[in-house]
Write an enzyme that holds these catalytic residues in place. Sequence first.
Site, PDB file in Angstrom:
ATOM      1  N   ASP A 187       0.853  -1.197   0.000  1.00 42.79           N
ATOM      2  CA  ASP A 187       0.000   0.000   0.000  1.00 42.79           C
ATOM      3  C   ASP A 187       0.887   1.245   0.000  1.00 42.79           C
ATOM      4  O   ASP A 187       2.124   1.162   0.042  1.00 42.79           O
ATOM      5  CB  ASP A 187      -0.952  -0.013   1.218  1.00 42.79           C
ATOM      6  N   GLY A 219       4.489   1.085  -1.698  1.00 43.36           N
ATOM      7  CA  GLY A 219       4.598   1.287  -3.139  1.00 43.36           C
ATOM      8  C   GLY A 219       3.346   1.916  -3.716  1.00 43.36           C
ATOM      9  O   GLY A 219       2.392   2.217  -2.992  1.00 43.36           O
ATOM     10  N   ASP A 220       3.413   2.101  -5.037  1.00 45.72           N
ATOM     11  CA  ASP A 220       2.308   2.717  -5.777  1.00 45.72           C
ATOM     12  C   ASP A 220       1.953   1.750  -6.899  1.00 45.72           C
ATOM     13  O   ASP A 220       2.778   1.513  -7.793  1.00 45.72           O
ATOM     14  CB  ASP A 220       2.799   4.063  -6.326  1.00 45.72           C
ATOM     15  N   PHE A 221       0.753   1.174  -6.839  1.00 48.30           N
ATOM     16  CA  PHE A 221       0.441   0.132  -7.828  1.00 48.30           C
ATOM     17  C   PHE A 221       0.236   0.694  -9.235  1.00 48.30           C
ATOM     18  O   PHE A 221       0.233  -0.059 -10.192  1.00 48.30           O
ATOM     19  CB  PHE A 221      -0.687  -0.796  -7.393  1.00 48.30           C
ATOM     20  N   HIS A 268     -13.194  -1.005  -7.754  1.00 47.53           N
ATOM     21  CA  HIS A 268     -14.392  -0.143  -7.731  1.00 47.53           C
ATOM     22  C   HIS A 268     -14.049   1.332  -7.469  1.00 47.53           C
ATOM     23  O   HIS A 268     -14.910   2.184  -7.565  1.00 47.53           O
ATOM     24  CB  HIS A 268     -15.439  -0.671  -6.739  1.00 47.53           C
ATOM     25  N   ASP A 269     -12.771   1.611  -7.152  1.00 51.51           N
ATOM     26  CA  ASP A 269     -12.372   3.005  -6.925  1.00 51.51           C
ATOM     27  C   ASP A 269     -12.063   3.747  -8.224  1.00 51.51           C
ATOM     28  O   ASP A 269     -11.942   4.974  -8.218  1.00 51.51           O
ATOM     29  CB  ASP A 269     -11.082   3.063  -6.068  1.00 51.51           C
ATOM     30  N   ASN A 296     -22.486   5.448  -4.078  1.00 50.84           N
ATOM     31  CA  ASN A 296     -21.482   5.930  -3.134  1.00 50.84           C
ATOM     32  C   ASN A 296     -20.140   6.110  -3.826  1.00 50.84           C
ATOM     33  O   ASN A 296     -19.411   7.079  -3.578  1.00 50.84           O
ATOM     34  CB  ASN A 296     -21.362   4.932  -1.976  1.00 50.84           C
TER      35      ASN A 296
HETATM   36  C1  LIG Z   1     -10.985   1.185  -0.789  1.00 53.57           C
HETATM   37  S1  LIG Z   1      -9.485   0.889   0.036  1.00 53.57           S
HETATM   38  C2  LIG Z   1      -9.464  -0.879   0.093  1.00 53.57           C
HETATM   39  C3  LIG Z   1      -8.570  -1.396   1.170  1.00 53.57           C
HETATM   40  C4  LIG Z   1      -8.511  -2.915   1.332  1.00 53.57           C
HETATM   41  N1  LIG Z   1      -8.042  -3.582   0.146  1.00 53.57           N
HETATM   42  C5  LIG Z   1      -9.826  -3.469   1.808  1.00 53.57           C
HETATM   43  O1  LIG Z   1     -10.469  -4.245   1.092  1.00 53.57           O
HETATM   44  O2  LIG Z   1     -10.227  -3.126   2.922  1.00 53.57           O
HETATM   45  C6  LIG Z   1      -8.287   1.277  -1.200  1.00 53.57           C
HETATM   46  C7  LIG Z   1      -6.839   1.080  -0.762  1.00 53.57           C
HETATM   47  O3  LIG Z   1      -6.000   1.318  -1.897  1.00 53.57           O
HETATM   48  C8  LIG Z   1      -4.860   2.027  -1.468  1.00 53.57           C
HETATM   49  N2  LIG Z   1      -4.291   2.734  -2.627  1.00 53.57           N
HETATM   50  C9  LIG Z   1      -4.861   3.762  -3.318  1.00 53.57           C
HETATM   51  N3  LIG Z   1      -4.055   4.137  -4.330  1.00 53.57           N
HETATM   52  C10 LIG Z   1      -2.966   3.332  -4.276  1.00 53.57           C
HETATM   53  C11 LIG Z   1      -1.793   3.230  -5.080  1.00 53.57           C
HETATM   54  N4  LIG Z   1      -1.600   4.043  -6.128  1.00 53.57           N
HETATM   55  N5  LIG Z   1      -0.878   2.277  -4.763  1.00 53.57           N
HETATM   56  C12 LIG Z   1      -1.079   1.447  -3.683  1.00 53.57           C
HETATM   57  N6  LIG Z   1      -2.193   1.499  -2.895  1.00 53.57           N
HETATM   58  C13 LIG Z   1      -3.117   2.424  -3.191  1.00 53.57           C
HETATM   59  C14 LIG Z   1      -5.409   2.955  -0.400  1.00 53.57           C
HETATM   60  O4  LIG Z   1      -4.395   3.458   0.429  1.00 53.57           O
HETATM   61  C15 LIG Z   1      -6.383   2.035   0.322  1.00 53.57           C
HETATM   62  O5  LIG Z   1      -5.754   1.324   1.356  1.00 53.57           O
END
Ligand SMILES: C[S@@+](CC[C@H](N)C(=O)[O-])C[C@H]1O[C@@H](n2cnc3c(N)ncnc32)[C@H](O)[C@@H]1O
Length: 337
Positions: free
Chosen positions: A200, A226-228, A246-247, A293
């Site tokens: 994350d 990291g950054d995915f 879904h984001d 949402n």
């Molecule tokens: C909606 S939350 C889901 C968290 C977890 N997977 C769950 O099901 O509870 C989205 C997650 O993606 C992480 N995230 C967002 N952009 C990211 C990126 N570019 N690289 C890594 N993680 C990222 C956020 O920090 C957050 O923890």
Amino acid sequence: MNLPDPSPVLDLIEAFRRSKTMFAAHGMGIFERLHERPATAVEIAQADGWDAGAIARLLDANAALGLLRKTGESYVNTAVADAYLWSGSAHWLGAYVRYSDEALYPMWGNLADAVREGGPRWKQTFGFDGPLFSSFFHTDQAMRDFLRGMHGFGMLNSPTVVRAFDLSGFHRLVDLGGATGHLAIAACEAYPELRATVFDLPRVCVVAREYVAASEARERLDVAEGDFFGGDLPEADIYSLGRILHDWGAEKIEVLLRKIFERLPSGGALLIAEKLLNEDGVGPVHVNMQCLNMLVCTEGQERSLGQYRALLERAGFAEVEGRVTGLAIDAMIARKR
Ligand SMILES: C[S@@+](CC[C@H](N)C(=O)[O-])C[C@H]1O[C@@H](n2cnc3c(N)ncnc32)[C@H](O)[C@@H]1O
């Protein structure tokens, strides 16, 4: 003239009042105060200088909703409130209640504008600008609330999601955007041979390490920053994405799925935890609500298995299976030949 039953409309006129009744009690610390220690409205009001009559109305309403039990003039938490609304419980959903009250409720006030313009409401509601997760994480407390909220929901679903398919043939799982690590933890607890990494953003990894350290499977778990979208992914024979797709919109999803596909060995897989919409887009209701949402607070939306399959096949995955779990989150697996 025979009028249709007005109950659906009447119920929906009232629905937000029920949510706010719980949110207000939670925000005022009622479920902390009434854990195992009964108190009357007058006692609660006197301790905090509140209006006793109004507190009695709020407590009665929460009792009517099944969150408090009233005996004579005294109130105490019900088992449901103790399990999910009292912060000492391992299953506390209070962080998500606070996030719903303080962030989502005001943003849903701008739902019609979100629909007209097709985008999230952080700027309109709070003035926040910039990358999506800088809004979710605008303060450390907001980040912790969001992550603990995700954790509370995750704990209810991840043990089922990781068992929806037999993952015993895999050796290393990397949970991308894994937040507190509940999915990676559940996977390691379900599969004694599996090792897992929670991946994350750096700020989130600080929190992830705290949760991972508390897990019985901590010897087989680690945390990677990291950054995915921007960086490399740690090596794995199975990746997971829990409530990540879904984001985001289709373009970013395609970038991410291709990256995962290319990094996987043949025989590798991607486990996905998301809510599944019916193929015609109508129902289950909780998925439609989450879809709106997502409109209000992200760049994404909820999708059907058919829509996920199309995205996954475009990225190269061959076999895509879905399982409706009957819980708030469903499961899919996509394999690389
Ligand atoms: C909606 S939350 C889901 C968290 C977890 N997977 C769950 O099901 O509870 C989205 C997650 O993606 C992480 N995230 C967002 N952009 C990211 C990126 N570019 N690289 C890594 N993680 C990222 C956020 O920090 C957050 O923890």
